[in-house]
Write a protein that holds these residues in place. Structure first.
Motif, PDB file in Angstrom:
ATOM      1  N   MET A 119     -56.898  57.514 101.867  1.00  9.83           N
ATOM      2  CA  MET A 119     -56.247  57.025 103.089  1.00  9.83           C
ATOM      3  C   MET A 119     -57.150  55.965 103.745  1.00  9.83           C
ATOM      4  O   MET A 119     -58.338  56.192 103.890  1.00  9.83           O
ATOM      5  CB  MET A 119     -56.017  58.176 104.066  1.00  9.83           C
ATOM      6  N   PRO A 120     -56.605  54.780 104.094  1.00 10.88           N
ATOM      7  CA  PRO A 120     -57.435  53.751 104.717  1.00 10.88           C
ATOM      8  C   PRO A 120     -57.945  54.203 106.079  1.00 10.88           C
ATOM      9  O   PRO A 120     -57.332  55.032 106.748  1.00 10.88           O
ATOM     10  CB  PRO A 120     -56.480  52.561 104.832  1.00 10.88           C
ATOM     11  N   GLN A 121     -59.102  53.639 106.447  1.00 15.23           N
ATOM     12  CA  GLN A 121     -59.724  53.981 107.722  1.00 15.23           C
ATOM     13  C   GLN A 121     -58.848  53.485 108.877  1.00 15.23           C
ATOM     14  O   GLN A 121     -58.420  52.345 108.912  1.00 15.23           O
ATOM     15  CB  GLN A 121     -61.108  53.341 107.808  1.00 15.23           C
ATOM     16  N   MET A 122     -58.523  54.384 109.806  1.00 13.96           N
ATOM     17  CA  MET A 122     -57.685  54.039 110.946  1.00 13.96           C
ATOM     18  C   MET A 122     -58.509  54.089 112.225  1.00 13.96           C
ATOM     19  O   MET A 122     -59.454  54.880 112.331  1.00 13.96           O
ATOM     20  CB  MET A 122     -56.504  55.001 111.068  1.00 13.96           C
ATOM     21  N   SER A 123     -58.092  53.265 113.172  1.00 15.77           N
ATOM     22  CA  SER A 123     -58.692  53.359 114.499  1.00 15.77           C
ATOM     23  C   SER A 123     -58.160  54.594 115.190  1.00 15.77           C
ATOM     24  O   SER A 123     -57.184  55.222 114.747  1.00 15.77           O
ATOM     25  CB  SER A 123     -58.382  52.107 115.315  1.00 15.77           C
ATOM     26  N   LYS A 124     -58.781  54.986 116.276  1.00 13.92           N
ATOM     27  CA  LYS A 124     -58.385  56.199 116.974  1.00 13.92           C
ATOM     28  C   LYS A 124     -56.988  56.073 117.570  1.00 13.92           C
ATOM     29  O   LYS A 124     -56.220  57.030 117.610  1.00 13.92           O
ATOM     30  CB  LYS A 124     -59.411  56.516 118.063  1.00 13.92           C
ATOM     31  N   VAL A 125     -56.642  54.847 118.028  1.00  6.97           N
ATOM     32  CA  VAL A 125     -55.300  54.640 118.571  1.00  6.97           C
ATOM     33  C   VAL A 125     -54.258  54.793 117.461  1.00  6.97           C
ATOM     34  O   VAL A 125     -53.196  55.413 117.654  1.00  6.97           O
ATOM     35  CB  VAL A 125     -55.214  53.249 119.225  1.00  6.97           C
ATOM     36  N   GLU A 126     -54.554  54.234 116.276  1.00  4.65           N
ATOM     37  CA  GLU A 126     -53.628  54.354 115.138  1.00  4.65           C
ATOM     38  C   GLU A 126     -53.515  55.811 114.685  1.00  4.65           C
ATOM     39  O   GLU A 126     -52.423  56.283 114.317  1.00  4.65           O
ATOM     40  CB  GLU A 126     -54.114  53.486 113.975  1.00  4.65           C
ATOM     41  N   LEU A 127     -54.639  56.567 114.701  1.00  2.00           N
ATOM     42  CA  LEU A 127     -54.602  57.985 114.341  1.00  2.00           C
ATOM     43  C   LEU A 127     -53.709  58.770 115.285  1.00  2.00           C
ATOM     44  O   LEU A 127     -52.868  59.574 114.860  1.00  2.00           O
ATOM     45  CB  LEU A 127     -56.035  58.548 114.360  1.00  2.00           C
ATOM     46  N   TYR A 128     -53.868  58.559 116.584  1.00  2.00           N
ATOM     47  CA  TYR A 128     -53.037  59.251 117.570  1.00  2.00           C
ATOM     48  C   TYR A 128     -51.559  58.916 117.356  1.00  2.00           C
ATOM     49  O   TYR A 128     -50.681  59.796 117.446  1.00  2.00           O
ATOM     50  CB  TYR A 128     -53.470  58.856 118.974  1.00  2.00           C
ATOM     51  N   ALA A 129     -51.266  57.638 117.099  1.00  3.62           N
ATOM     52  CA  ALA A 129     -49.873  57.235 116.892  1.00  3.62           C
ATOM     53  C   ALA A 129     -49.287  57.919 115.666  1.00  3.62           C
ATOM     54  O   ALA A 129     -48.114  58.361 115.681  1.00  3.62           O
ATOM     55  CB  ALA A 129     -49.799  55.707 116.757  1.00  3.62           C
ATOM     56  N   ALA A 130     -50.079  58.036 114.554  1.00  6.66           N
ATOM     57  CA  ALA A 130     -49.574  58.686 113.334  1.00  6.66           C
ATOM     58  C   ALA A 130     -49.331  60.176 113.556  1.00  6.66           C
ATOM     59  O   ALA A 130     -48.321  60.738 113.086  1.00  6.66           O
ATOM     60  CB  ALA A 130     -50.578  58.473 112.199  1.00  6.66           C
ATOM     61  N   ILE A 131     -50.263  60.835 114.290  1.00  8.42           N
ATOM     62  CA  ILE A 131     -50.082  62.265 114.570  1.00  8.42           C
ATOM     63  C   ILE A 131     -48.829  62.491 115.396  1.00  8.42           C
ATOM     64  O   ILE A 131     -48.010  63.398 115.122  1.00  8.42           O
ATOM     65  CB  ILE A 131     -51.332  62.823 115.265  1.00  8.42           C
ATOM     66  N   ARG A 132     -48.585  61.703 116.405  1.00 10.85           N
ATOM     67  CA  ARG A 132     -47.421  61.859 117.275  1.00 10.85           C
ATOM     68  C   ARG A 132     -46.128  61.593 116.492  1.00 10.85           C
ATOM     69  O   ARG A 132     -45.116  62.248 116.691  1.00 10.85           O
ATOM     70  CB  ARG A 132     -47.543  60.910 118.488  1.00 10.85           C
ATOM     71  N   ARG A 133     -46.189  60.577 115.595  1.00  8.46           N
ATOM     72  CA  ARG A 133     -44.990  60.275 114.800  1.00  8.46           C
ATOM     73  C   ARG A 133     -44.635  61.437 113.879  1.00  8.46           C
ATOM     74  O   ARG A 133     -43.466  61.863 113.785  1.00  8.46           O
ATOM     75  CB  ARG A 133     -45.247  59.011 113.990  1.00  8.46           C
TER      76      ARG A 133
END
Length: 546
Positions: free
Chosen positions: A1-15
């Motif tokens: 899995m490519p390295q994500m920023s914390k904002v992108e991580l939060y967005a993926a978890i919520r999705r």
């Protein structure tokens, strides 16, 4: 899995959570703990990182000492307050502190304004945006610029006149920032702009305009010449607060001078004269008119086209920008203006002359007749002499010619050329020291009627031919002038050989006389008188015989 920023991580978890993925599955999928999943579901923005606690410093035990020094400086005389260097030395000498200078400098830079605000000594000043109607306001100022002038690095003064609405600015470089330059800068700028602002122009408290600042108010005592100048052009003046506090009140021209200095005077320009530099300045002004200021949608010139018709027309009569002096000419045929000395013809020794001092030159008048014109000296206690002014005295005192200061200045300026020196040396060999020098002075007197380049050509031709008289030089100089006026083919057909020939003056005059078409004179009519005399003589003898 490519390295994500914390904002992108939060967005993926919520999705994924909205898609029905359980929390434990989210922990395994994204390899995070349950607290991270919980925070992501609670807010789309990650919590900011907590600031790290400040690291201990060797300066910590002495910060209170520095604060006390800075607080005491608030009430101390302005010129006797602590510098960073003095604070650093006191910490070492009085407290034995083992700290570095950069450490003290950083702390003082941060803490000094805070202490001033805490003590109520430095209230925060708000800047209010301003709107400038077209054709109404302008800003004027001088700025220092370094110029390599004729090989020497000197400080000159950049005059700037800027219209507030369009940002159109006109610049000019002067040798000084005196009242003459102040006036001439205005005249040049208004002529280029084609009119005068209808409202007010903002100024510093320049000595050229302000004789006295009346306290902290806006009231000023203006100089008489500045009042007359303003009245002539219809300029309304507005003076900023003294010192640095008032600089922002004309921030447009302050920034314009800085932009001009950084973009056009970097690197330092090298010129032979200020006239050459100002030609470059005019081109830079034209170029800058095509740029945009900040985020404005149009160029400076496009805004200026809107502003130009709204300016007041220029007055029809000119204003004398020069300053008038009436010094007396001393026995060295010189006068003094602004600590510098200039020469005039020796016939004016002992008389008072009228000198009109301009920013770049000065003109000398004797009873409204111009008798001298000099380029203004930049440095103080200088001397500018014209060799031509001393020729009448030198022809009576030829022994003073070799050591004359005016001769050395003429050599430096290129007016007394090596051709002059060689001709002079040959004339002294032939005619002797005194008469040879007098012959050269007679040649220099010819420069009042013959252009310099033609006179040098005449000297060279006369030298090659061995004709060491002023008459020969004058004749050859006139021949050089005629050859310059003739068509090229005529000049070539006149015959140019390697050896120079000189026509003597009386031969040249005879050759240039118009042709005489009159008949030769005859004495025949006078024969009648002879016959009448013979007849009367015979009759007289007959009477005597009778």
């Amino acid at each position: 899995m490519p390295q994500m920023s914390k904002v992108e991580l939060y967005a993926a978890i919520r999705r994924d959570h909205r898609a029905g993925v359980a929390m434990r599955e989210l922990e395994r999928k994204y390899n995070v703990g349950w607290r991270t999943v919980r925070k992501a579901l609670d807010s789309a923005w990650p919590e900011p990182r907590k600031p790290l606690p400040p690291r201990p410093s060797a300066l910590d035990p002495y910060k209170a000492v520095i604060d006390g020094i800075l607080r005491a400086d608030l009430d101390a005389p302005r010129k006797q307050r602590h510098t960073v260097t003095r604070i650093f030395h006191r910490l070492i000498e009085e407290h034995g502190a083992d700290v570095s200078y950069p450490m003290v400098r950083r702390y003082v830079a941060d803490r000094k304004p805070q202490i001033a605000v805490e003590a109520g000594k430095a209230p925060i000043e708000a800047f209010v945006p301003q709107t400038h109607p077209p054709g109404m306001e302008a800003e004027v100022d001088f700025g220092d610029v370094a110029v390599r002038l004729a090989g020497e690095l000197v400080t000159c003064y950049l005059f700037s006149f800027r219209l507030s609405y369009s940002g159109k600015a006109v610049h000019w470089v002067f040798a000084s920032a005196g009242q003459e330059a102040f006036f001439e800068g205005h005249v040049h700028a208004l002529r280029v702009l084609g009119g005068v602002p209808r409202g007010r122009a903002r100024y510093d408290n320049l000595k050229a305009a302000v004789a006295q600042v009346l306290g902290l108010s806006r009231a000023r005592v203006e100089t008489d010449r500045w009042i007359a100048f303003r009245s002539h052009f219809g300029i309304e003046s507005f003076y900023c607060r003294p010192g640095v506090d008032g600089a922002h009140e004309k921030g447009g021209v302050e920034g314009r001078i800085g932009y001009f200095r950084r973009n056009h005077f970097t690197p330092v320009p090298e010129v032979s004269s200020l006239a050459e530099l100002n030609e470059m300045v005019e081109q830079w002004d034209l170029h800058d008119g095509r740029r945009r200021i900040g985020s404005r949608p149009r160029t400076i010139d496009e805004y200026f086209e809107i502003e130009r018709p709204l300016l007041l027309p220029l007055p029809g009569e000119p204003f004398e920008t020069g300053r008038v002096f009436t010094p007396r000419v001393d026995r060295y045929s010189q006068f003094t203006v602004r600590t510098n000395r200039y020469s005039v013809p020796v016939r004016l020794i002992g008389k008072r002359v009228r000198v009109v001092l301009h920013a770049s030159h000065l003109v000398v008048y004797d009873q409204n007749v111009e008798v001298a014109r000099h380029e203004r000296l930049i440095a103080k206690a200088g001397c500018r002499l014209e060799l031509d002014h001393y020729l009448e005295a030198l022809i009576r005192k030829p022994g003073a010619f070799p050591g004359a200061t005016a001769l050395e200045q003429a050599r430096s300026a290129g007016k007394f050329t090596p051709v002059h020196d060689v001709w002079w040396a040959q004339a002294r060999k032939v005619h002797g020291e005194r008469d040879g020098t007098r012959a050269l002075i007679e040649v220099l007197l010819l420069a009042r009627h013959i252009p310099h380049e033609h006179l040098v050509a005449g000297l060279a031709t006369a030298l090659r031919a061995g004709a060491l008289t002023a008459d020969a030089v004058a004749l050859e100089a006139r021949k050089a002038a005629q050859a310059e006026d003739e068509p090229p083919l005529t000049a070539l057909s006149a015959g140019t050989s390697g050896s120079a020939t000189v026509t003597f003056l009386h031969e040249w005059r005879l050759a240039h006389l118009p042709p005489d078409t009159r008949p030769l004179p005859s004495v025949t009519p006078y024969d009648q008188l002879l016959r009448r005399r013979r007849a009367s003589g015979g009759a007289h003898r007959e009477e005597e015989a009778q």
